[in-house]
Design a protein around this motif. Structure first.
Motif, PDB file in Angstrom:
ATOM      1  N   THR A 232      47.289-106.269 -35.709  1.00 29.79           N
ATOM      2  CA  THR A 232      48.281-106.109 -34.645  1.00 29.79           C
ATOM      3  C   THR A 232      49.702-106.328 -35.149  1.00 29.79           C
ATOM      4  OG1 THR A 232      46.625-106.858 -33.037  1.00 29.79           O
ATOM      5  CG2 THR A 232      48.925-106.840 -32.321  1.00 29.79           C
ATOM      6  N   PHE A 233      49.887-107.346 -36.004  1.00 29.06           N
ATOM      7  CA  PHE A 233      51.221-107.632 -36.547  1.00 29.06           C
ATOM      8  C   PHE A 233      51.413-107.055 -37.954  1.00 29.06           C
ATOM      9  CE2 PHE A 233      50.968-111.014 -33.319  1.00 29.06           C
ATOM     10  CZ  PHE A 233      52.223-110.902 -32.747  1.00 29.06           C
ATOM     11  N   HIS A 234      50.372-106.419 -38.503  1.00 27.11           N
ATOM     12  CA  HIS A 234      50.454-105.767 -39.824  1.00 27.11           C
ATOM     13  C   HIS A 234      50.907-106.760 -40.906  1.00 27.11           C
ATOM     14  CE1 HIS A 234      50.084-102.169 -37.397  1.00 27.11           C
ATOM     15  NE2 HIS A 234      51.179-102.491 -36.751  1.00 27.11           N
ATOM     16  N   GLU A 235      50.303-107.935 -40.894  1.00 32.17           N
ATOM     17  CA  GLU A 235      50.742-108.998 -41.791  1.00 32.17           C
ATOM     18  C   GLU A 235      50.486-108.661 -43.255  1.00 32.17           C
ATOM     19  OE1 GLU A 235      50.787-113.472 -40.878  1.00 32.17           O
ATOM     20  OE2 GLU A 235      48.875-113.159 -41.898  1.00 32.17           O
ATOM     21  N   ASP A 236      49.310-108.139 -43.563  1.00 28.37           N
ATOM     22  CA  ASP A 236      49.007-107.831 -44.958  1.00 28.37           C
ATOM     23  C   ASP A 236      49.854-106.684 -45.493  1.00 28.37           C
ATOM     24  OD1 ASP A 236      47.238-109.832 -45.375  1.00 28.37           O
ATOM     25  OD2 ASP A 236      45.425-108.624 -45.219  1.00 28.37           O
ATOM     26  N   ALA A 237      50.314-105.800 -44.602  1.00 34.89           N
ATOM     27  CA  ALA A 237      51.168-104.689 -45.030  1.00 34.89           C
ATOM     28  C   ALA A 237      52.630-105.100 -45.145  1.00 34.89           C
ATOM     29  CB  ALA A 237      51.041-103.526 -44.056  1.00 34.89           C
ATOM     30  N   SER A 238      52.959-106.284 -44.629  1.00 35.71           N
ATOM     31  CA  SER A 238      54.347-106.746 -44.663  1.00 35.71           C
ATOM     32  C   SER A 238      54.739-107.139 -46.083  1.00 35.71           C
ATOM     33  CB  SER A 238      54.523-107.946 -43.729  1.00 35.71           C
ATOM     34  OG  SER A 238      55.799-108.519 -43.881  1.00 35.71           O
ATOM     35  N   HIS A 239      55.964-106.791 -46.472  1.00 39.80           N
ATOM     36  CA  HIS A 239      56.474-107.146 -47.793  1.00 39.80           C
ATOM     37  C   HIS A 239      57.578-108.192 -47.695  1.00 39.80           C
ATOM     38  CE1 HIS A 239      54.110-104.205 -49.968  1.00 39.80           C
ATOM     39  NE2 HIS A 239      54.406-103.312 -49.037  1.00 39.80           N
TER      40      HIS A 239
END
Length: 411
Positions: free
Chosen positions: A354-361
């Motif tokens: 939902t928050f796209h944490e692993d895709a966040s840089h």
């Protein structure tokens, strides 16, 4: 008024000379109407997030400060509650916020114009990157605990870790966090693990600020440690821990128990996600076992059939607990064992999908840790308000700037 006449902001929204000193009262009357009409009933909650965030130290130098520290933290929390997944999104949420909302967040109006200028995304980034992650997580945990009355029965807390994959840099490993969450989905504490170590040394510091009296801690095999068991006993808490081959002696002894001759205590069957699953629980009392304060050993046999392919898998899991026989019903033990993995499904999975944490840089200083804490706050708050699906809850909060403030008791 004749065509072509122009009236400035000062003439339409001029502040009154007898205006009080409070920021929300000093706001021009016409601007005070902006953001009104949320159309929803305010939530009844005694917890005020701002009072908890006031305990987070301000790391900024005194010179050149324009925005109050607590206001910046509160704005970031409200924006994430509305679905902001990045610093840019937080800045955009603040830039779109009406004057009334900015005043409620704690931002000060310009003494000349009476208008409140929202913080720029760069200002928010620098502030959150310098924030004390431990202090912020303590404030969030205290807020969530105060916001919801204790549930009846034993408090059950799951402990598990997560690595923020996108935070890895060429010269630094990815940020790793360990969290403590109630089985109902409320994050009580979170800590960052040492990049040269693992979760084990962070276990006790994670739980130090939580009232563990008569609580049950569930954990995976990594935390089946003698020191952890002794620590929980000193804190008057119990544990329910998985045993695997990383503890060969204990694992062999528990596996060699005559489980085929032991009475079946509980059977549970569920059908979900195209799977048919049967879980069978057996328990065995121990006078002594090579694990401090352990009183029972447990075996769970899980039969899982994929309804699409017809594939059948059988898995055996062994556990130990410090709960004495009779302290909990077999149905409760089965629910706690199965419920431990909610920290994966209701917290880590939500932050990823939902928050796209692993895709966040996001990698700057403390930002990965701080953003994870704000996501915990958003997830916990929405779950306490009865939302089982976080994505629609975020969209609902995003449709009106007052809704996140109402949930955080800032209105």
């Amino acid at each position: 008024m004749a065509a072509g006449d122009h009236v400035g902001v000062e003439s339409v929204c001029a502040p009154s000379e007898s205006m009080p000193a409070h920021p929300s009262s000093r706001m021009p009357s016409c601007l005070r109407q902006l953001g009104d009409g949320s159309g929803s009933t305010p939530l009844e909650t005694a917890a005020d997030l701002r009072s908890h965030l006031a305990s987070v130290p301000d790391p900024r130098a005194r010179r050149g400060i324009r925005h109050p520290w607590t206001a910046l933290l509160t704005a970031a929390a409200a924006a994430v509650l509305a679905g902001a997944a990045s610093i840019t999104a937080i800045g955009e949420w603040a830039a779109d916020a009406p004057q009334r909302v900015l005043a409620l967040l704690g931002f000060r109006p310009d003494p000349l114009t009476g208008l409140i200028r929202p913080p720029h995304a760069t200002t928010i980034r620098l502030a959150l990157a310098a924030a004390d992650g431990d202090a912020l997580d303590r404030a969030i945990g205290d807020f969530l605990q105060e916001r919801q009355a204790p549930a009846p029965g034993r408090k059950v807390i799951a402990v598990d870790g997560k690595t923020l994959r996108g935070s890895r840099t060429a010269g630094r490993t990815a940020t790793a966090l360990i969290a403590a969450m109630t089985h109902s989905g409320q994050v009580l504490a979170q800590r960052q693990t040492d990049h040269k170590s693992n979760e084990i040394p962070a276990f006790a510091p994670l739980l130090d600020d939580i009232d563990l009296t008569d609580a049950l801690i569930t954990a995976d095999a990594l935390h089946t440690q003698h020191d952890h068991a002794s620590y929980l006993h000193e804190r008057r808490a119990h544990y329910l821990a998985v045993i695997k081959r990383n503890h060969p002696g204990l694992h062999e002894r528990v596996c060699r128990l005559p489980w085929s001759d032991i009475r079946l205590d509980h059977v549970d069957r569920t059908r979900a996600h195209h799977r048919d699953e049967i879980r069978r629980l057996k328990t065995a009392a121990f006078a002594h076992i090579d694990c401090p304060h352990a009183r029972q050993a447990l075996q769970v046999v899980r039969w899982r059939k994929d309804m699409g392919t017809g594939k059948l898998t059988i898995e055996r899991i062994h556990l130990v607990t410090s709960l004495p026989p009779g302290a909990a019903a077999s149905s409760e033990l089965a629910a706690w064992i199965h419920g431990h993995w909610r920290i994966e499904n209701q917290l880590h999975h939500v932050r990823d999908r939902t928050f796209h944490e692993d895709a966040s840089h996001i990698r700057t200083r403390h930002l990965p840790r701080v953003m994870a804490g704000l996501r915990n706050l958003a997830i916990g708050t929405h779950r306490q308000d009865g939302h089982t699906n976080i994505a629609p809850a975020l969209r609902h909060a995003a449709r009106n700037h007052l809704r996140p403030l109402t949930a955080l008791a800032l209105t």
